[in-house]
Write a protein that holds these residues in place. Sequence first.
Motif, PDB file in Angstrom:
ATOM      1  N   LEU A 350       0.764  -1.316   0.042  1.00 30.06           N
ATOM      2  CA  LEU A 350      -0.007   0.178   0.066  1.00 30.06           C
ATOM      3  C   LEU A 350       0.915   1.435   0.244  1.00 30.06           C
ATOM      4  O   LEU A 350       2.130   1.234   0.503  1.00 30.06           O
ATOM      5  CB  LEU A 350      -0.944   0.018   1.114  1.00 30.06           C
ATOM      6  CG  LEU A 350      -1.975  -1.077   1.261  1.00 30.06           C
ATOM      7  CD1 LEU A 350      -2.954  -0.606   2.459  1.00 30.06           C
ATOM      8  CD2 LEU A 350      -3.035  -0.840  -0.191  1.00 30.06           C
ATOM      9  N   LYS A 353       0.487   6.973   2.122  1.00 31.39           N
ATOM     10  CA  LYS A 353      -0.768   7.817   2.570  1.00 31.39           C
ATOM     11  C   LYS A 353      -1.932   6.572   3.078  1.00 31.39           C
ATOM     12  O   LYS A 353      -2.838   7.106   3.888  1.00 31.39           O
ATOM     13  CB  LYS A 353      -1.377   8.544   1.543  1.00 31.39           C
ATOM     14  CG  LYS A 353      -1.839   8.178   0.362  1.00 31.39           C
ATOM     15  CD  LYS A 353      -2.367   9.124  -0.532  1.00 31.39           C
ATOM     16  CE  LYS A 353      -3.193   8.717  -1.963  1.00 31.39           C
ATOM     17  NZ  LYS A 353      -3.749   9.563  -2.574  1.00 31.39           N
ATOM     18  N   ASP A 354      -2.040   5.613   2.287  1.00 29.86           N
ATOM     19  CA  ASP A 354      -2.942   4.428   2.622  1.00 29.86           C
ATOM     20  C   ASP A 354      -2.790   3.904   4.021  1.00 29.86           C
ATOM     21  O   ASP A 354      -3.506   3.543   4.768  1.00 29.86           O
ATOM     22  CB  ASP A 354      -3.201   3.634   1.510  1.00 29.86           C
ATOM     23  CG  ASP A 354      -3.892   4.060   0.373  1.00 29.86           C
ATOM     24  OD1 ASP A 354      -4.640   5.163   0.402  1.00 29.86           O
ATOM     25  OD2 ASP A 354      -3.623   3.731  -0.829  1.00 29.86           O
ATOM     26  N   GLU A 401      -5.823  -3.352   0.413  1.00 30.83           N
ATOM     27  CA  GLU A 401      -7.039  -2.301   0.183  1.00 30.83           C
ATOM     28  C   GLU A 401      -8.063  -2.755   0.618  1.00 30.83           C
ATOM     29  O   GLU A 401      -9.107  -2.247   0.961  1.00 30.83           O
ATOM     30  CB  GLU A 401      -7.015  -2.253  -1.476  1.00 30.83           C
ATOM     31  CG  GLU A 401      -5.601  -1.361  -2.017  1.00 30.83           C
ATOM     32  CD  GLU A 401      -5.919  -1.304  -3.668  1.00 30.83           C
ATOM     33  OE1 GLU A 401      -7.063  -1.655  -4.253  1.00 30.83           O
ATOM     34  OE2 GLU A 401      -5.134  -0.760  -4.224  1.00 30.83           O
ATOM     35  N   LEU A 404      -8.046  -2.063   4.131  1.00 29.37           N
ATOM     36  CA  LEU A 404      -8.434  -0.594   4.450  1.00 29.37           C
ATOM     37  C   LEU A 404      -9.769  -0.141   4.216  1.00 29.37           C
ATOM     38  O   LEU A 404     -10.436   0.503   5.091  1.00 29.37           O
ATOM     39  CB  LEU A 404      -7.719   0.047   3.367  1.00 29.37           C
ATOM     40  CG  LEU A 404      -7.665   1.680   3.421  1.00 29.37           C
ATOM     41  CD1 LEU A 404      -7.372   2.019   4.906  1.00 29.37           C
ATOM     42  CD2 LEU A 404      -6.697   2.390   2.583  1.00 29.37           C
ATOM     43  N   GLN A 405     -10.462  -0.828   3.342  1.00 27.97           N
ATOM     44  CA  GLN A 405     -12.084  -0.397   3.088  1.00 27.97           C
ATOM     45  C   GLN A 405     -12.791  -0.961   4.236  1.00 27.97           C
ATOM     46  O   GLN A 405     -13.664  -0.529   4.784  1.00 27.97           O
ATOM     47  CB  GLN A 405     -12.175  -1.230   1.785  1.00 27.97           C
ATOM     48  CG  GLN A 405     -11.880  -0.535   0.467  1.00 27.97           C
ATOM     49  CD  GLN A 405     -12.110  -1.148  -0.629  1.00 27.97           C
ATOM     50  OE1 GLN A 405     -12.590  -2.303  -0.666  1.00 27.97           O
ATOM     51  NE2 GLN A 405     -11.386  -0.917  -1.907  1.00 27.97           N
TER      52      GLN A 405
END
Length: 411
Positions: A350, A353-354, A401, A404-405
Amino acid sequence: MPLAIRRCLCVCFLAVLYHPGLAVAADPGFTQFVASLWPEAKEQGVSRATFETETRELEPDYKLPDLLLPGRPATGAPAQAEFVQVPSDYVKEASIARLAEHGQKLIQQYRPALAEIERRFGVPGPIVLAIWGRETDFGRYALPYDALRVLATQAYVGRRKDQYRIEFIMALKMLSDGVVSRRDLRASWGGAVGLTQFLPSEYYKHGVDLDGDGKVDLWRSVPDALASAAQQLANKGWQSGVRWAYEVKPPANVDCTMGVPEVKKPIREWLRAGFVPVRGQRLSAAEQQQAASLLQPEGIYGPAFLTTANYFVIKEYNFSDLYVLFVGHLADRMTSPAAFATPWSASKQLRSKDVEAMQGGLTRLGLYGDKLDGKAGMQTRAALGAFQKKAGLKVDCWPSESVLQAIDAAH
């Protein structure tokens, strides 16, 4: 005046204005800030002549990373390879093999110095050679920045002003003491100098004159640079005779959330829990008594390690798990041809920033209490695993990802 001539003059004017070799307008705030440091510099033994000479035409470099500039977006920390590359790209086999081959020759070339280093500091020669190899490619990498300009800029508008204020003054002291010339005082963007990348204050804390010529030279004396790196490790707690880490195969039910420094127990207890040293390696009774922590750089994927106290000493040299893995593995490869027993698996990392957004979400959920720095280190991976447990997701302790979601959706 004809249009063509006006255009030509305009281009010439701009070329003069922006030519990097020509003087630019002074920055009054920066000039005043630097001048205000004279009392502190004097207290550290910097001569007035050195202070005036070295700061007279000093200008800030606002293109450096990690700055906080008024009225401008923060430049942010740089995309350091240690924190944005997947392990297989950072600990690249081709790089390790190339450096290890050169390191084997250097072991022979500097054998007396390395023997003396191990005798005095307890640090194996291959470890300090590996640091030299990683930091400056055994001296073949030319550091790109003027150290004094970097340190002054970071002290003025950097994120860690207080630290760099001290480093700038100590760099002036180095010049005043005749340690190094301004021409040779080149640095990384973070202000580290010399073959083994020391901050100026570290030079005074850990510098060693191993070659006996009466001065500590981190730029041209390989024995001095390597001994100084060893002294720094020793001063930070290096334990003689202890490996940096052991690669192991974890049990199928391994809990990756245990992979934090706070979870520490004797290696024999890890072995009883089903962790198996790779390649049939047998550990002595003394080795099994050593306290160790679990490290899984790719979560449940890729290699796993039991890390000793010396692992964390190297980490104080550069606060990155991948840096320590690179240095430790490179040191091993100088005396053994064996690569990692378990292959790396992750193909994507990632963006910083993520990862920072993930850390923020984990903080709001009460699962993470460390810095929001965009670096997926031990604490971040463990907190991520704790969230996965709580949310009923697959627990792999690897930032993705999809996770993170899920964290975003949990608020």
